[in-house]
Structure formats: C-alpha cells, structure tokens
Design a protein around this motif. Structure first.
Motif, short mmCIF file in Angstrom:
data_model
loop_
_atom_site.label_atom_id
_atom_site.label_comp_id
_atom_site.label_asym_id
_atom_site.label_seq_id
_atom_site.Cartn_x
_atom_site.Cartn_y
_atom_site.Cartn_z
N ASP A 48 39.57 -34.81 -49.27
CA ASP A 48 40.20 -35.37 -48.08
C ASP A 48 41.39 -34.69 -47.76
O ASP A 48 41.92 -34.28 -46.59
N ALA A 49 42.38 -34.42 -48.73
CA ALA A 49 43.61 -33.74 -48.71
C ALA A 49 43.17 -32.12 -48.24
O ALA A 49 43.99 -31.59 -47.59
N ALA A 50 42.32 -31.72 -49.05
CA ALA A 50 41.94 -30.28 -48.53
C ALA A 50 41.57 -30.10 -47.05
O ALA A 50 42.03 -29.09 -46.34
N ILE A 51 40.89 -30.83 -46.66
CA ILE A 51 40.52 -30.87 -45.14
C ILE A 51 41.83 -31.27 -44.24
O ILE A 51 41.75 -30.44 -43.30
N LYS A 52 42.51 -32.21 -44.68
CA LYS A 52 43.64 -32.37 -43.54
C LYS A 52 44.54 -31.22 -43.62
O LYS A 52 45.12 -30.82 -42.72
N LEU A 53 44.77 -30.67 -44.76
CA LEU A 53 45.70 -29.18 -44.89
C LEU A 53 45.10 -28.10 -44.08
O LEU A 53 45.70 -27.67 -43.52
N LYS A 54 43.76 -27.85 -44.23
CA LYS A 54 43.19 -27.05 -43.28
C LYS A 54 43.38 -27.12 -41.81
O LYS A 54 43.48 -26.10 -41.38
N TRP A 55 43.43 -28.44 -41.44
CA TRP A 55 43.28 -28.89 -40.10
C TRP A 55 45.02 -28.74 -39.74
O TRP A 55 44.93 -28.69 -38.33
N SER A 56 45.83 -28.65 -40.53
CA SER A 56 46.87 -28.77 -39.87
C SER A 56 48.15 -27.57 -40.05
O SER A 56 48.86 -27.44 -39.38
N TYR A 57 47.54 -26.84 -41.12
CA TYR A 57 48.72 -25.71 -41.64
C TYR A 57 48.87 -24.69 -40.35
O TYR A 57 50.07 -24.33 -40.24
N LYS A 58 48.01 -24.50 -39.42
CA LYS A 58 48.14 -23.54 -38.72
C LYS A 58 49.13 -23.78 -37.53
O LYS A 58 49.78 -22.80 -36.77
N TYR A 59 49.44 -25.09 -37.47
CA TYR A 59 50.32 -25.44 -36.36
C TYR A 59 51.88 -25.49 -36.64
O TYR A 59 52.80 -25.73 -35.92
N PHE A 60 52.16 -24.98 -37.89
CA PHE A 60 53.62 -24.95 -38.51
C PHE A 60 54.04 -23.58 -38.27
O PHE A 60 53.07 -22.55 -38.61
N PRO A 61 55.31 -23.32 -38.10
CA PRO A 61 55.85 -21.93 -38.06
C PRO A 61 55.88 -21.25 -39.23
O PRO A 61 55.66 -21.87 -40.47
N SER A 62 55.61 -19.85 -39.31
CA SER A 62 56.16 -19.23 -40.53
C SER A 62 57.24 -19.47 -41.26
O SER A 62 58.27 -19.83 -41.00
N GLY A 63 57.15 -19.57 -42.73
CA GLY A 63 57.96 -19.85 -43.70
C GLY A 63 58.06 -21.39 -44.00
O GLY A 63 58.84 -22.12 -44.92
N THR A 64 57.21 -22.19 -43.44
CA THR A 64 57.08 -23.58 -43.86
C THR A 64 56.66 -23.69 -45.33
O THR A 64 55.73 -23.00 -45.85
N VAL A 65 57.14 -24.87 -45.87
CA VAL A 65 56.76 -25.22 -47.40
C VAL A 65 55.95 -26.43 -47.03
O VAL A 65 56.31 -27.41 -46.79
N PHE A 66 54.77 -26.37 -47.59
CA PHE A 66 53.86 -27.36 -47.73
C PHE A 66 53.88 -28.05 -49.04
O PHE A 66 53.76 -27.53 -50.04
N LEU A 67 54.41 -29.45 -49.13
CA LEU A 67 54.42 -30.03 -50.28
C LEU A 67 53.32 -31.05 -50.40
O LEU A 67 53.13 -31.83 -49.47
N ILE A 68 52.38 -30.81 -51.47
CA ILE A 68 51.23 -31.57 -51.46
C ILE A 68 51.37 -32.63 -52.71
O ILE A 68 51.23 -32.26 -53.77
N ALA A 69 51.40 -33.83 -52.24
CA ALA A 69 51.66 -34.84 -53.40
C ALA A 69 50.37 -35.73 -53.57
O ALA A 69 50.46 -36.97 -53.22
N VAL A 70 49.34 -35.13 -53.75
CA VAL A 70 48.25 -36.05 -54.22
C VAL A 70 47.79 -35.31 -55.32
O VAL A 70 47.25 -34.17 -55.76
N ASP A 71 47.82 -36.01 -56.52
CA ASP A 71 47.99 -35.89 -57.93
C ASP A 71 47.30 -36.41 -58.83
O ASP A 71 47.90 -37.36 -59.53
N PRO A 72 46.05 -36.66 -58.92
CA PRO A 72 45.13 -37.55 -59.69
C PRO A 72 45.05 -37.06 -60.95
O PRO A 72 44.72 -38.01 -62.04
N ASP A 73 45.36 -35.89 -61.43
CA ASP A 73 45.42 -35.29 -62.75
C ASP A 73 46.73 -34.82 -63.31
O ASP A 73 47.13 -33.91 -62.96
N PRO A 74 47.29 -35.85 -64.14
CA PRO A 74 48.78 -35.47 -64.54
C PRO A 74 48.80 -34.17 -65.45
O PRO A 74 50.01 -33.84 -65.91
N SER A 75 47.57 -33.71 -65.84
CA SER A 75 47.58 -32.41 -66.92
C SER A 75 47.53 -31.23 -65.87
O SER A 75 47.69 -30.22 -66.37
N ALA A 76 47.22 -31.22 -64.49
CA ALA A 76 47.41 -30.04 -63.62
C ALA A 76 48.60 -29.38 -63.63
O ALA A 76 49.50 -29.95 -63.54
#
Length: 255
Positions: A48-76
């Motif tokens: 779900d997160a991957a799909i939403k990121l794909k659908w949204s990133y291109k609308y943001f200007p160059s230099g944007t930092v995407f913070l992905i706070a979906v973290d089911p595996d604390p060892s990652a």
C-alpha cells in the motif's frame, strides 16, 4: 525546491504520533515546509505504501525529501536513497520499489548519524530517528555526512503483478487498491481506450466512461483513476462493498 519534506505513514490521526513526528521535524529544521502525503497507509502494509508513493512523488518539486514512516520490521536498516531529483528517508523494506522503477536510484546511504536521533522509549523510529535525519537532509540537501555510502544492490525491492493476457484483447488483472470512496483500482494502466467488458466476482460491467455523468446511484462503470489506472466505480456508492472485493481480487478486462 529545498527544505520540503513529504511525509507518509501508517499512523492515522487518532493518536499523537503524527503530531510529534512533525514537531520533531520542525525542532530540527524550523524553516522546513512539511506536506502530508497520507497517514492512512494500511498498518504495516508495504505494498500500500509503495503504491501511494509511486502515485504521489512526481507531483513534488526537485529536492523534496520523502520521509517514509511505515516500519513493520525494527531490524531493517535505515536508508537515505538519492535519485536525480529526490531523496527518500526510509527503512530498507522495499517501499520505494515502484517509485525507483520510474525514478532510478543514484546512490544509497545507511544512516549512521545517530547523534541527531532523539531519546525516546519504545520503538518509534519514525519520530526518533528518521524524522531528525529527514530534517537535516532537507536543510543541507546532502546525505554525505548522515550515513555510509553503499552499493545500490542493498536496496530491497519488490514488484506488483502485471496484467496477464489470457486471450487476444482479454486480460487477467487484480485489484491493487481500494480508495476511500470504495473504488477498485486495477493493476492495469490505461491503454488509451476503455474496456468493452470487465468481470469481477461473477458480475459483468459493460459501462465505461472517463467522466461520471449520466449514471444512477449504485450503477457500476469502469473509468480511469487520477494516476492512469483502470478503476471500477459504483456511482455514489462503494464498489468494494457491493462487489465484495478487496485488494487481490481477480478481474477480467476485455477490449
């Protein structure tokens, strides 16, 4: 555009999690501008997160930092991924996969600058670790002092199934998303024409339109979602509920 942070999480808005994560961003970078992509990713749902990121990133200007706070595996491992235009601060769990198919990674760093982390009880890496790093990265637009450079092969990736042509002009697809209106989004992007028939859970749908005019409440039709995928709609109702469909439900699309 520097100093813009786009945040995605599965936190919802009931609790204090989003508020304190954003407070941490501003505490570390008071001049930052923060945009909420969504905080309603299904809990722990990487696809779900991957799909939403794909659908949204291109609308943001160059230099944007995407913070992905979906973290089911604390060892990652915690990563900074750089592309030609963007930065992604994320656990190494595959969420950037679909975005990176279109916006390839140029470099990747394993985050080591733990002196920016904030103390906190429990496992809240989104606020305590990822957010301070994203804030610093947005401010200085350089990952070099925030982590150790690694080979791109360390980035975990996955794919979603593609439509399968089972006969000339006939495709087996799946539902990849159910939006907030109950529309069923398919894993098939528009080919430039609308289907002649779609079959799902034994129901045949032959209406198709790019607009929502001249339909009765509850009537099914096929349209195209804002990101170019075919979608099944029930006008002014939930197609997901009426068709008893969820993500992964098989759909036959014919042209």
């Amino acid at each position: 555009m520097e100093n813009l942070i786009a945040v995605m999480s599965d936190y919802g808005l009931k609790d204090t999690y989003v508020g304190t994560l954003k407070a941490t961003l501003y505490m570390n970078n008071p001049e930052a501008r923060v945009v909420d992509i969504t905080h309603y990713i299904r809990p722990f749902d990487l696809v779900d997160a991957a799909i939403k990121l794909k659908w949204s990133y291109k609308y943001f200007p160059s230099g944007t930092v995407f913070l992905i706070a979906v973290d089911p595996d604390p060892s990652a491992e915690l990563l900074i991924i750089s592309t030609e235009k963007y930065y992604i601060v994320t656990p190494n769990n595959g969420i950037p996969s679909l975005m990176l198919e279109e916006e390839p990674a140029d470099s990747v760093y394993v985050i080591t600058a733990d002196h920016y982390f904030i103390e906190g009880k429990g496992n809240f890496r989104g606020r305590n670790q990822l957010a301070p790093i994203a804030a610093q990265l947005a401010k200085f637009q350089s990952p070099f002092y925030l982590g150790d450079s690694k080979d791109l092969s360390i980035i975990k990736r996955f794919r979603i199934p593609s439509p399968k042509e089972i006969a000339p002009g006939k495709f087996e697809c799946i539902v990849i998303d159910v939006d907030g209106f109950g529309n069923l989004i398919l894993n098939m992007e528009s080919t430039g024409q609308l289907p002649s028939k779609v079959t799902i859970n034994g129901v045949e749908i032959t209406n198709a339109s790019e607009n929502f005019e001249n339909y009765q409440k509850g009537e099914f039709f096929v349209s195209i979602n804002p990101e170019g995928h075919y979608q099944i709609i029930s006008y002014m109702a939930s197609a997901a509920r009426l068709l008893k469909a969820t993500r992964g439900t098989k759909v036959t699309v014919e042209f």
